[in-house]
Each structure stands twice: as structure tokens, then as C-alpha cells.
Design a protein around this motif. Structure first.
Motif, PDB file in Angstrom:
ATOM      1  N   ASP A  79       0.830  -1.216   0.000  1.00 54.57           N
ATOM      2  CA  ASP A  79       0.000   0.000   0.000  1.00 54.57           C
ATOM      3  C   ASP A  79       0.859   1.259   0.000  1.00 54.57           C
ATOM      4  OD1 ASP A  79      -2.338  -1.402   0.012  1.00 54.57           O
ATOM      5  OD2 ASP A  79      -2.673  -1.250   2.185  1.00 54.57           O
ATOM      6  N   GLN A  80       1.894   1.238   0.839  1.00 50.22           N
ATOM      7  CA  GLN A  80       2.774   2.415   0.932  1.00 50.22           C
ATOM      8  C   GLN A  80       3.417   2.713  -0.425  1.00 50.22           C
ATOM      9  OE1 GLN A  80       4.980   0.691   4.213  1.00 50.22           O
ATOM     10  NE2 GLN A  80       4.388   2.324   5.608  1.00 50.22           N
ATOM     11  N   ARG A  82       2.179   1.666  -3.523  1.00 51.28           N
ATOM     12  CA  ARG A  82       1.156   2.012  -4.510  1.00 51.28           C
ATOM     13  C   ARG A  82       0.656   3.446  -4.360  1.00 51.28           C
ATOM     14  NH1 ARG A  82      -1.080  -2.009  -7.558  1.00 51.28           N
ATOM     15  NH2 ARG A  82      -0.871  -4.163  -6.838  1.00 51.28           N
ATOM     16  N   ASN A  83       0.643   3.925  -3.123  1.00 53.52           N
ATOM     17  CA  ASN A  83       0.065   5.254  -2.879  1.00 53.52           C
ATOM     18  C   ASN A  83       1.085   6.380  -2.902  1.00 53.52           C
ATOM     19  OD1 ASN A  83      -2.568   4.288  -2.540  1.00 53.52           O
ATOM     20  ND2 ASN A  83      -2.051   3.591  -0.471  1.00 53.52           N
ATOM     21  N   ASN A  84       2.262   6.130  -3.435  1.00 55.67           N
ATOM     22  CA  ASN A  84       3.286   7.171  -3.366  1.00 55.67           C
ATOM     23  C   ASN A  84       4.098   7.204  -4.661  1.00 55.67           C
ATOM     24  OD1 ASN A  84       5.528   8.797  -2.708  1.00 55.67           O
ATOM     25  ND2 ASN A  84       5.265   8.288  -0.540  1.00 55.67           N
ATOM     26  N   SER A  85       3.922   8.286  -5.418  1.00 57.03           N
ATOM     27  CA  SER A  85       4.599   8.360  -6.722  1.00 57.03           C
ATOM     28  C   SER A  85       6.101   8.580  -6.578  1.00 57.03           C
ATOM     29  CB  SER A  85       3.988   9.475  -7.563  1.00 57.03           C
ATOM     30  OG  SER A  85       4.215  10.714  -6.921  1.00 57.03           O
TER      31      SER A  85
END
Ligand code: NI
Length: 252
Positions: A79-80, A82-85
Motif C-alpha cells: 500500500d505504501q 502504490r500510494n506514493n509516486s
């Protein structure tokens, strides 16, 4: 311009992170990729990348965490990412047999799980391998679609060539400047096109600041040494290693 492809940045080591970033820029180190590799440092690294435009991330659990990280933690890691470009890779992950081999199977399993995640998310990996070359190579070969770099490489010419042949760059840091280092032979053998620069700060500061707290601002000392070894102008070393890093970590 330089990119430090692997370092650690934490308030525990640096009182004034604004100053660290400012000093990096003064030395033309305009982008750094920090690695969070424990639960705590992953959270801190994410916050730093949010705050500073120059800071990118690789996150992933160091082999020393194999005993304490649960499958829930690995789900959170996904999650960390996937949620951070600004997450540009997974690492440092790998194998470390330096302190004994009693948890060897656990480490291998843990490494494979994170390699699988890299494959699934199509991200490069930053590999930590200590006294574990053979197993590291065989696990990397199980994931032929995954590429990355071998952080703080310290092996033989033959080992370096194997890594290069399976799509990995070789991470070169301060150790190359140490008096007794044989890394120059590896560098001559693989060439600048297969190298990325890293400091592994706060550890492993290069000569002439060996023994002090390391920082990305010392990357030029490493580049100077490569220039001397390869007899290539340092501007060219900067250009090629930066391009290598931009391509590997998709920093465009
Ligand atoms: Ni490191």
C-alpha cells in the motif's frame, strides 16, 4: 548533476535536514534516493520525500528484519508503495549471512516475497547482499523480469559480470576510495555504463572524509575516483552515471 542512488536520511543521524539538502545542491547532487528499510525508517522516509522535492524513495525490508516482519506488514508495504509516486524501487532487500546462517531459509523466503512484489509492481530493486553471493544470484535469476542495482558492491569481477548479465547495475560508493580496495578492477572490467553512484550515508564516507558521518554531498569524491580509474573526465562520469540512475529508477 549527480544522483545519490542509495542513502539513508533520518533525524537520528542529521540534526538539520534542510541543511543536508542545501549542501547536496551546492555540490551538484540534485536528487537523492533514500532507503527506508525498517518499519520506522519507512514512515520517516516517506515523510521526507513528501517534504523535499529532491528526495525520492526506495522502500523495502532489510534482511535483518526477516524475523519481525509479518505478512500484514508486507501488505502495508505494498500500500505504501502504490500510494506514493516518489517510491521508485523496492529496497534495500536481500540476504545477509554475516551474523550467522540460522535464519537462512527465513531470509530467503522473505527476500522472494519482496522480489515478487517488485515483479508485480514493475519496480526495480536495490539489493543488499553480504556473504551470500551464491544465494542472491540464484534468487535474482528466479525473477528475470526484475532489474535493479547491487548496493555497495564488494565482490569479484566474475560476480559483477554475472549481475550485469542479468540486468543489474553495480552500486559504487565510498569504499572505492579506500586505500586497500580492489574495486578498481571491477570498475575497469564492467565499465561506467553499468555503474550507479551511491553513498550509503550516513555510513562509509569516502576518502578524504573517511570515518566521518557520510552525506550525499560527498558523491563528487566517488566520481573523482572513478574518473581517475577509468581515465574519463569527471563531467562524463556525472553524465553517464546520472543517466544510468534516471533510466533504472525512472526519474524523468
Ligand atoms: Ni544502505
Amino acid at each position: 548533476m549527480y544522483i545519490d542512488t542509495h542513502c539513508h536520511l533520518s533525524k537520528e543521524d542529521y540534526d538539520d535536514i534542510d541543511l543536508v539538502i542545501k549542501e547536496n545542491k551546492e555540490k551538484n547532487v540534485n536528487r537523492i534516493i533514500i532507503s527506508g528499510c525498517t518499519k520506522e525508517t519507512i514512515v520517516e522516509s516517506i515523510a521526507l520525500a513528501d517534504k523535499y522535492q529532491e528526495v525520492y524513495l526506495t522502500i523495502g525490508y532489510h534482511p535483518s528484519e526477516a524475523k519481525i516482519i509479518t505478512s500484514k506488514d508486507l501488505e502495508l508495504l505494498e500500500d505504501q508503495i502504490r500510494n506514493n509516486s516518489k517510491v521508485k524501487g523496492i529496497g534495500e532487500i536481500g540476504l545477509d549471512y554475516h551474523y550467522g546462517k540460522e535464519d537462512i531459509e527465513l531470509q530467503k523466503d522473505f527476500f522472494r516475497k519482496q522480489m515478487k512484489l517488485a515483479e508485480k509492481l514493475n519496480l526495480p530493486v536495490v539489493i543488499h547482499s553480504r556473504d551470500a553471493t551464491k544465494d542472491t544470484i540464484s534468487i535474482l535469476k528466479e525473477f528475470p523480469q526484475v532489474i535493479g542495482d547491487i548496493h555497495c558492491f564488494s565482490g569479484s569481477i566474475e560476480t559483477a559480470k554475472i549481475y550485469v548479465s542479468i540486468g543489474y547495475k553495480i552500486g559504487i560508493g565510498g569504499v572505492v576510495t579506500f586505500k586497500n580496495s580492489n574495486l578498481y578492477k571491477v570498475i575497469e572490467a564492467i565499465g561506467i555504463e553499468n555503474i550507479v553512484l551511491e553513498t550509503d550515508a550516513p555510513y562509509l564516507a569516502p576518502v578524504p572524509v573517511r570515518g566521518k558521518k557520510n552525506s550525499s554531498k560527498y558523491i563528487p569524491y566517488i566520481a573523482d575516483k572513478l574518473s581517475e580509474i577509468l581515465n574519463i573526465p569527471v563531467e562524463k562520469i556525472a553524465e553517464i552515471t546520472t543517466n544510468n540512475a534516471v533510466t533504472l529508477f525512472d526519474l524523468k
